[in-house]
Write an enzyme that holds these catalytic residues in place. Structure first.
Site, PDB file in Angstrom:
ATOM      1  N   ASP A   9      38.775  21.393  25.895  1.00 30.91           N
ATOM      2  CA  ASP A   9      38.440  20.055  26.435  1.00 30.91           C
ATOM      3  C   ASP A   9      37.944  19.191  25.281  1.00 30.91           C
ATOM      4  O   ASP A   9      37.517  19.705  24.234  1.00 30.91           O
ATOM      5  CB  ASP A   9      37.336  20.154  27.504  1.00 30.91           C
ATOM      6  CG  ASP A   9      37.026  18.795  28.127  1.00 30.91           C
ATOM      7  OD1 ASP A   9      37.974  18.084  28.515  1.00 30.91           O
ATOM      8  OD2 ASP A   9      35.844  18.415  28.198  1.00 30.91           O
ATOM      9  N   SER A  10      37.967  17.881  25.506  1.00 29.64           N
ATOM     10  CA  SER A  10      37.434  16.968  24.495  1.00 29.64           C
ATOM     11  C   SER A  10      35.939  17.219  24.276  1.00 29.64           C
ATOM     12  O   SER A  10      35.420  16.929  23.212  1.00 29.64           O
ATOM     13  CB  SER A  10      37.649  15.527  24.957  1.00 29.64           C
ATOM     14  OG  SER A  10      36.985  15.328  26.186  1.00 29.64           O
ATOM     15  N   CYS A  72      41.397  19.496  30.466  1.00 32.28           N
ATOM     16  CA  CYS A  72      41.111  18.086  30.211  1.00 32.28           C
ATOM     17  C   CYS A  72      42.293  17.311  30.775  1.00 32.28           C
ATOM     18  O   CYS A  72      43.437  17.544  30.377  1.00 32.28           O
ATOM     19  CB  CYS A  72      40.990  17.886  28.702  1.00 32.28           C
ATOM     20  SG  CYS A  72      40.796  16.174  28.208  1.00 32.28           S
ATOM     21  N   GLU A 157      28.444  12.871  28.081  1.00 35.27           N
ATOM     22  CA  GLU A 157      28.415  13.375  26.692  1.00 35.27           C
ATOM     23  C   GLU A 157      27.083  13.017  26.014  1.00 35.27           C
ATOM     24  O   GLU A 157      26.658  13.677  25.080  1.00 35.27           O
ATOM     25  CB  GLU A 157      29.589  12.808  25.879  1.00 35.27           C
ATOM     26  CG  GLU A 157      30.947  13.412  26.239  1.00 35.27           C
ATOM     27  CD  GLU A 157      31.128  14.867  25.776  1.00 35.27           C
ATOM     28  OE1 GLU A 157      30.767  15.195  24.643  1.00 35.27           O
ATOM     29  OE2 GLU A 157      31.640  15.677  26.584  1.00 35.27           O
ATOM     30  N   CYS A 191      38.896  14.252  36.390  1.00 34.84           N
ATOM     31  CA  CYS A 191      38.376  14.416  35.033  1.00 34.84           C
ATOM     32  C   CYS A 191      37.400  15.572  35.099  1.00 34.84           C
ATOM     33  O   CYS A 191      36.557  15.627  36.010  1.00 34.84           O
ATOM     34  CB  CYS A 191      37.665  13.146  34.567  1.00 34.84           C
ATOM     35  SG  CYS A 191      36.762  13.378  33.013  1.00 34.84           S
ATOM     36  N   HIS A 193      34.909  16.344  33.464  1.00 35.83           N
ATOM     37  CA  HIS A 193      33.489  16.026  33.286  1.00 35.83           C
ATOM     38  C   HIS A 193      32.804  15.650  34.618  1.00 35.83           C
ATOM     39  O   HIS A 193      31.598  15.801  34.752  1.00 35.83           O
ATOM     40  CB  HIS A 193      33.315  14.825  32.359  1.00 35.83           C
ATOM     41  CG  HIS A 193      33.436  15.131  30.896  1.00 35.83           C
ATOM     42  ND1 HIS A 193      34.600  15.530  30.320  1.00 35.83           N
ATOM     43  CD2 HIS A 193      32.515  15.053  29.892  1.00 35.83           C
ATOM     44  CE1 HIS A 193      34.408  15.696  29.009  1.00 35.83           C
ATOM     45  NE2 HIS A 193      33.149  15.414  28.729  1.00 35.83           N
TER      46      HIS A 193
HETATM   47  N1  DGL Z   1      37.203  15.857  30.473  1.00 37.21           N
HETATM   48  C1  DGL Z   1      38.341  15.105  30.108  1.00 37.21           C
HETATM   49  C2  DGL Z   1      39.271  14.858  31.266  1.00 37.21           C
HETATM   50  O1  DGL Z   1      39.349  15.688  32.143  1.00 37.21           O
HETATM   51  C3  DGL Z   1      38.240  13.915  29.225  1.00 37.21           C
HETATM   52  C4  DGL Z   1      37.050  13.228  28.946  1.00 37.21           C
HETATM   53  C5  DGL Z   1      37.155  12.301  27.750  1.00 37.21           C
HETATM   54  O2  DGL Z   1      37.088  12.805  26.651  1.00 37.21           O
HETATM   55  O3  DGL Z   1      37.304  11.089  27.943  1.00 37.21           O
HETATM   56  O4  DGL Z   1      39.952  13.867  31.294  1.00 37.21           O
END
Ligand code: DGL
Length: 273
Positions: A9-10, A72, A157, A191, A193
């Site tokens: 993931d990012s 991600c 984050e 997402c 997150h």
């Molecule tokens: N967690 C990631 C997603 O599912 C991306 C979050 C990001 O880096 O913007 O899209």
């Protein structure tokens, strides 16, 4: 050679997916990579997200992963297809890279009664229209409303997910979802997150709306994949180990990651190039 399952993931979001995968499939080894130093990806261009994601996949392959999950949505939307079709045959056609969008879409059809589904995600995922496109293929009768939430990942984050700033931005985008389509009865958190904001999203959405994080859907889909692909299953090592890599400072990563994963984290710092 057997190796761990790579989860990329990012940043921290993929930990919500790792949690569910590890819960359902505890026997395998997992190697998590968070590109925290360059997160968020959500507002970056296609080219940049593709380059960063390919670097991460190559790194996880070098560390022995035969199977990598892009945990991600942004990377899955912007880079997965190119990696699968253009890069993988040249790197090593026996390895596999899977994403999180298809397993989520496959579940959408069974979740909504009204046939009206909201998807909240990063600007990158929304601009790709991956959710609408893939849903139309499988469930043409379902109406998808996609809303970008550019502030949610930066809040998470930066460890502000539980502060008052998060309340403001969660309410703002949830309001937009319901204004765009009041018949929505299912909201997919597109997402990885966003489950970290689950309580606030729950409180901001009408009670009739079922809120769906992706973790379980992805975990179930992986279990099914491994069952259908014994040749890959046999290449996944089974020591029950979790290891973490990050491109950021490790003490910051360890501290925040433990909040998400409820498990001691001792990450190794790496550089992606
Ligand atoms: N967690 C990631 C997603 O599912 C991306 C979050 C990001 O880096 O913007 O899209």
């Amino acid at each position: 050679m057997r190796g761990p399952i790579g989860i990329f993931d990012s940043g921290y979001g993929g930990l919500t997916i790792l949690n569910e995968i590890h819960h359902l499939l505890p026997d395998y080894d997992y190697l998590y990579l968070g590109d925290n130093a360059r997160a968020p990806y959500g507002s970056r261009s296609f080219e940049v997200i593709y380059d960063f994601t390919l670097q991460a996949v190559r790194f996880l392959f070098e560390r022995g992963c035969n199977l990598v999950i892009l945990a991600c949505n942004t990377a899955s939307a912007k880079a997965l297809r190119s990696i699968q079709q253009c890069d993988l045959p040249g790197i090593d056609p026996s390895r596999r890279v899977l994403g999180v969008i298809i397993p989520s879409v496959e579940a959408i059809g069974k979740l909504s009664e009204s046939g009206h589904v909201g998807v909240v995600a990063t600007p990158g995922t929304i601009k790709s229209h991956s959710y609408s496109i893939e849903t139309k293929k499988l469930f043409p009768e379902i109406t998808i409303t996609e809303v970008a939430c550019p502030m949610w990942v930066p809040l998470i984050e930066n460890n502000e997910a539980h502060g008052p700033g998060a309340d403001y931005f969660v309410e703002k985008y949830c309001r937009e979802v319901m204004q765009r389509d009041p018949e929505i009865d299912t909201l997919l958190l597109g997402c990885t997150h966003y489950p970290i904001l689950y309580d606030k999203i729950r409180a901001a959405m009408p009670e009739k709306v079922n809120i769906i994080p992706q973790g379980k859907l992805v975990a179930e889909s992986l279990a099914d994949y491994l069952q259908r692909h014994p040749e890959m299953e046999q290449k996944c090592s089974k020591g029950g180990q979790l290891k973490f890599l990050t491109t950021e400072n490790t003490s910051k990563f360890n501290q925040l990651a433990e909040l998400f994963i409820h498990h001691p984290v001792n990450a190794e710092r790496i550089q992606l190039i």
